[in-house]
Scaffold this active site. Structure first.
Site, PDB file in Angstrom:
ATOM      1  N   CYS A  87       0.868  -1.176   0.000  1.00 23.76           N
ATOM      2  CA  CYS A  87       0.000   0.000   0.000  1.00 23.76           C
ATOM      3  C   CYS A  87       0.905   1.225   0.000  1.00 23.76           C
ATOM      4  O   CYS A  87       2.101   1.098  -0.283  1.00 23.76           O
ATOM      5  CB  CYS A  87      -0.986  -0.029   1.167  1.00 23.76           C
ATOM      6  SG  CYS A  87      -0.252   0.136   2.807  1.00 23.76           S
ATOM      7  N   THR A 137       2.100   3.234   2.438  1.00 27.42           N
ATOM      8  CA  THR A 137       3.160   3.163   3.451  1.00 27.42           C
ATOM      9  C   THR A 137       3.542   1.737   3.813  1.00 27.42           C
ATOM     10  O   THR A 137       4.558   1.533   4.473  1.00 27.42           O
ATOM     11  CB  THR A 137       2.686   3.831   4.754  1.00 27.42           C
ATOM     12  OG1 THR A 137       1.491   3.155   5.185  1.00 27.42           O
ATOM     13  CG2 THR A 137       2.392   5.316   4.547  1.00 27.42           C
ATOM     14  N   HIS A 171      13.560 -19.736  17.441  1.00 26.90           N
ATOM     15  CA  HIS A 171      12.653 -18.813  16.746  1.00 26.90           C
ATOM     16  C   HIS A 171      11.298 -19.473  16.483  1.00 26.90           C
ATOM     17  O   HIS A 171      10.267 -18.803  16.493  1.00 26.90           O
ATOM     18  CB  HIS A 171      13.301 -18.325  15.452  1.00 26.90           C
ATOM     19  CG  HIS A 171      14.609 -17.654  15.706  1.00 26.90           C
ATOM     20  ND1 HIS A 171      14.715 -16.476  16.410  1.00 26.90           N
ATOM     21  CD2 HIS A 171      15.881 -18.029  15.407  1.00 26.90           C
ATOM     22  CE1 HIS A 171      15.989 -16.137  16.525  1.00 26.90           C
ATOM     23  NE2 HIS A 171      16.717 -17.066  15.923  1.00 26.90           N
TER      24      HIS A 171
HETATM   25  C1  RB5 Z   1      -4.160   5.248   0.713  1.00 26.15           C
HETATM   26  O1  RB5 Z   1      -4.230   6.599   0.470  1.00 26.15           O
HETATM   27  C2  RB5 Z   1      -3.207   4.958   1.855  1.00 26.15           C
HETATM   28  O2  RB5 Z   1      -3.804   5.343   3.057  1.00 26.15           O
HETATM   29  C3  RB5 Z   1      -2.855   3.485   1.875  1.00 26.15           C
HETATM   30  O3  RB5 Z   1      -2.234   3.164   0.676  1.00 26.15           O
HETATM   31  C4  RB5 Z   1      -1.888   3.040   2.949  1.00 26.15           C
HETATM   32  O4  RB5 Z   1      -0.760   3.844   2.969  1.00 26.15           O
HETATM   33  C5  RB5 Z   1      -2.464   2.805   4.270  1.00 26.15           C
HETATM   34  O5  RB5 Z   1      -1.788   2.402   5.224  1.00 26.15           O
END
Ligand code: RB5
Length: 146
Positions: free
Chosen positions: A63, A65, A131
């Site tokens: 995604c 981040t 682990h």
């Molecule tokens: C989408 O705008 C963004 O919030 C998503 O890609 C992600 O970074 C969420 O954690």
């Protein structure tokens, strides 16, 4: 080996770049299929469900981040998703945590670094031993019996 791959709109372009760069790997791409705004849990959960049902062993989830993708993935039992920002994290995520899902942030990483992270994760083996005991304890936190 077939690897699951999923993203939201924020990770779409990196997902496509990963598929092009790792052309020898067969990817099971469960979407998203465009940069149109969508909700990351919808796609990340599709890839992780395939690990849960034994269809796949590993998945990459992307995604903006990597945070939402890793959060969603780690809500699913049996999923050990690691959000990795460098090669060392990727190596340790496999060696010590046996991460079956690699989470990446497309708005955080350049393509080259993302490819190197994937490469390190794929080419590192789980060490087992103490682990595994720790992973078993994580599994128990999910209510599993191991
Ligand atoms: C989408 O705008 C963004 O919030 C998503 O890609 C992600 O970074 C969420 O954690």
């Amino acid at each position: 080996m077939k690897i699951g791959i999923a993203s939201d709109h924020g990770g779409f372009l990196l997902k496509e770049a990963v598929k092009r760069s790792f052309s020898k790997i067969e990817f099971d791409d469960v979407g998203a299929y465009s940069e149109e705004s969508c909700d990351y849990p919808d796609y990340i959960s599709k890839a992780c469900a395939k690990i849960q049902n034994g269809e796949l062993e590993y998945a990459i989830v992307i995604c903006g981040t990597g945070i939402g993708a890793s959060m969603a993935a780690n809500k699913m039992s049996g999923i050990r998703a690691a959000l990795c920002c460098n090669e060392f994290m990727a190596e340790m995520a496999k060696r010590h945590n046996n991460a079956n899902v690699l989470a990446l942030g497309a708005r955080v990483l350049g393509e080259e670094l993302a490819f190197n992270i994937i490469d390190r994760w794929l080419n590192t083996s789980f060490e087992g031993g103490r682990h595994q005991r720790r992973i078993d304890k994580i599994h128990r936190l999910e209510g599993g019996r191991t």
